[in-house]
Write an enzyme that holds these catalytic residues in place. Structure first.
Site, mmCIF file in Angstrom:
data_model
loop_
_atom_site.group_PDB
_atom_site.id
_atom_site.type_symbol
_atom_site.label_atom_id
_atom_site.label_comp_id
_atom_site.label_asym_id
_atom_site.label_seq_id
_atom_site.Cartn_x
_atom_site.Cartn_y
_atom_site.Cartn_z
ATOM 1 N N LYS A 1 0.923 -1.027 -0.061
ATOM 2 C CA LYS A 1 0.024 -0.028 0.032
ATOM 3 C C LYS A 1 1.027 1.157 0.179
ATOM 4 C CE LYS A 1 -3.825 -2.654 2.024
ATOM 5 N NZ LYS A 1 -4.254 -3.108 3.321
ATOM 6 N N GLN B 1 -4.874 -2.229 9.739
ATOM 7 C CA GLN B 1 -4.524 -3.460 8.890
ATOM 8 C C GLN B 1 -5.204 -4.554 9.590
ATOM 9 O OE1 GLN B 1 -3.403 -3.902 5.616
ATOM 10 N NE2 GLN B 1 -4.028 -5.982 6.013
ATOM 11 N N ASP C 1 -11.002 2.157 4.269
ATOM 12 C CA ASP C 1 -11.306 1.040 3.716
ATOM 13 C C ASP C 1 -12.846 0.656 3.581
ATOM 14 O OD1 ASP C 1 -9.202 -0.871 3.624
ATOM 15 O OD2 ASP C 1 -8.722 -0.899 5.649
#
Ligand code: NDP
Length: 291
Positions: free
Chosen positions: A52, A96, A119
């Site tokens: 990322k 994460q 997200d």
């Protein structure tokens, strides 16, 4: 049979994003900034976060990673999130997953400012997505829709069978594919581990989205001739012929399924690169304060 080249499509979209980022940087004096929180030292999570960061750099975005000890308490983790929530120079924040077992994922996600939840996992964004309101969409289902769109695949009125009902892939994919909008408008069937007659249902699919996390479970017997197959699964399989010692496989047994398909995504190089693109698109939206 047409192979949907996710890497190529992802690179095309990344270069479009890079152009916009360059313009925004000169207009606003800074680039969009994505922050990632990484708890513990799970190798797969480290790789995902590193990818990322790399993708942010490729499109000219700023990224920062907050690496936290696996023994961190939930309270301390939420404190870090609150700190990032109020930092005006950070536009998007991701935590994460998976998190260590002593931490409640739902509590952590709920602590993220919904305006920075790139997200798209926060209940506010999930609720807005379900209602069809503007929201950060989860990256993988968004990436799947972009693959269909960029490949010019007609979805209207088609039967889309989604395998798997997770909150991050299957369930949002089923919602998005049933929407009254372009590159959706499907009749959707959502299947899971309790579904009966799975093979027969899959054989009715014009579009099959496999997100079950079972290596190569979907064989040719599950596929209707001429179907479009989107393989979300990622599995590391030992392979002594590779320098790394492993290769990547999907939920679909590619070699026998591909000849029956009109379109199919490979693993690697299909959905995977598009998931990161989804995240970059959301970070750009966060910077532009679109929601
Ligand atoms: P989860 O494990 O959270 O969910 C799997 C889903 O599949 C569940 O709903 C489960 O049903 C269902 N399922 C499991 N076994 C069967 C079966 N035999 N028949 C029918 N349904 C079954 O997985 P995720 O959604 O997080 O991920 C799925 C796969 O996609 C994984 O391989 C993951 O690594 C990969 N992935 C890839 C991404 C990418 O960028 N390419 C991004 C995210 C994930 P039930 O609910 O009943 O348990």
């Amino acid at each position: 049979m047409n192979i949907i080249d996710g890497k190529l499509i992802a690179n095309q979209i990344k270069s479009e994003i890079a152009k916009e980022v360059e313009q925004l940087r000169s207009d606003k004096g800074r680039a969009p900034h994505l922050a990632a929180i990484l708890v513990g030292d799970d190798p797969a999570s480290q790789t995902y976060v590193a990818n990322k960061e790399k993708s942010c750099a490729e499109v000219g975005m700023t990224s920062s990673v907050y690496k936290l000890d696996a023994r961190i308490s939930e309270k301390e983790l939420v404190r870090t999130i609150n700190f990032i929530n109020t930092d005006e120079e950070i536009d998007g924040l991701i935590v994460q997953l998976p998190l260590p077992e002593h931490i409640l994922v739902d509590k952590v996600i709920a602590a993220i400012n919904p305006l920075k939840d790139v997200d798209g996992f926060h209940p506010v964004n999930v609720g807005k997505m379900v209602l069809g309101q503007p929201a950060y969409l989860p990256a993988t289902p968004m990436g799947i829709q972009l693959l269909l769109q960029r490949s010019g695949i007609d979805t209207v009125g088609k039967h889309c069978v989604v395998l798997g009902r997770s909150n991050i892939v299957g369930t949002p994919a089923s919602i998005l594919m049933s929407r009254n909008q372009s590159f959706a408008n499907c009749t959707v069937t959502l299947c899971h581990s309790k579904t009966q007659n799975l093979q027969a249902i899959c054989r009715q699919a014009d579009i099959l989205i496999a997100a079950i996390g079972k290596c190569e479970m979907i064989t040719a017997d599950y596929i209707k001739e001429g179907a479009t197959v989107i393989d979300v699964g990622i599995h590391r399989v030992e392979d002594s012929t590779k320098k790394s010692g492993y290769c990547l496989k999907g939920d679909v047994k590619y070699d026998e399924v591909a000849p029956k398909c009109e379109y199919i995504t490979p693993v690697p190089g299909g959905v995977g690169p598009m998931t990161i693109v989804g995240l970059l698109i959301n970070t750009l939206k966060a910077f532009k304060k679109e929601f």
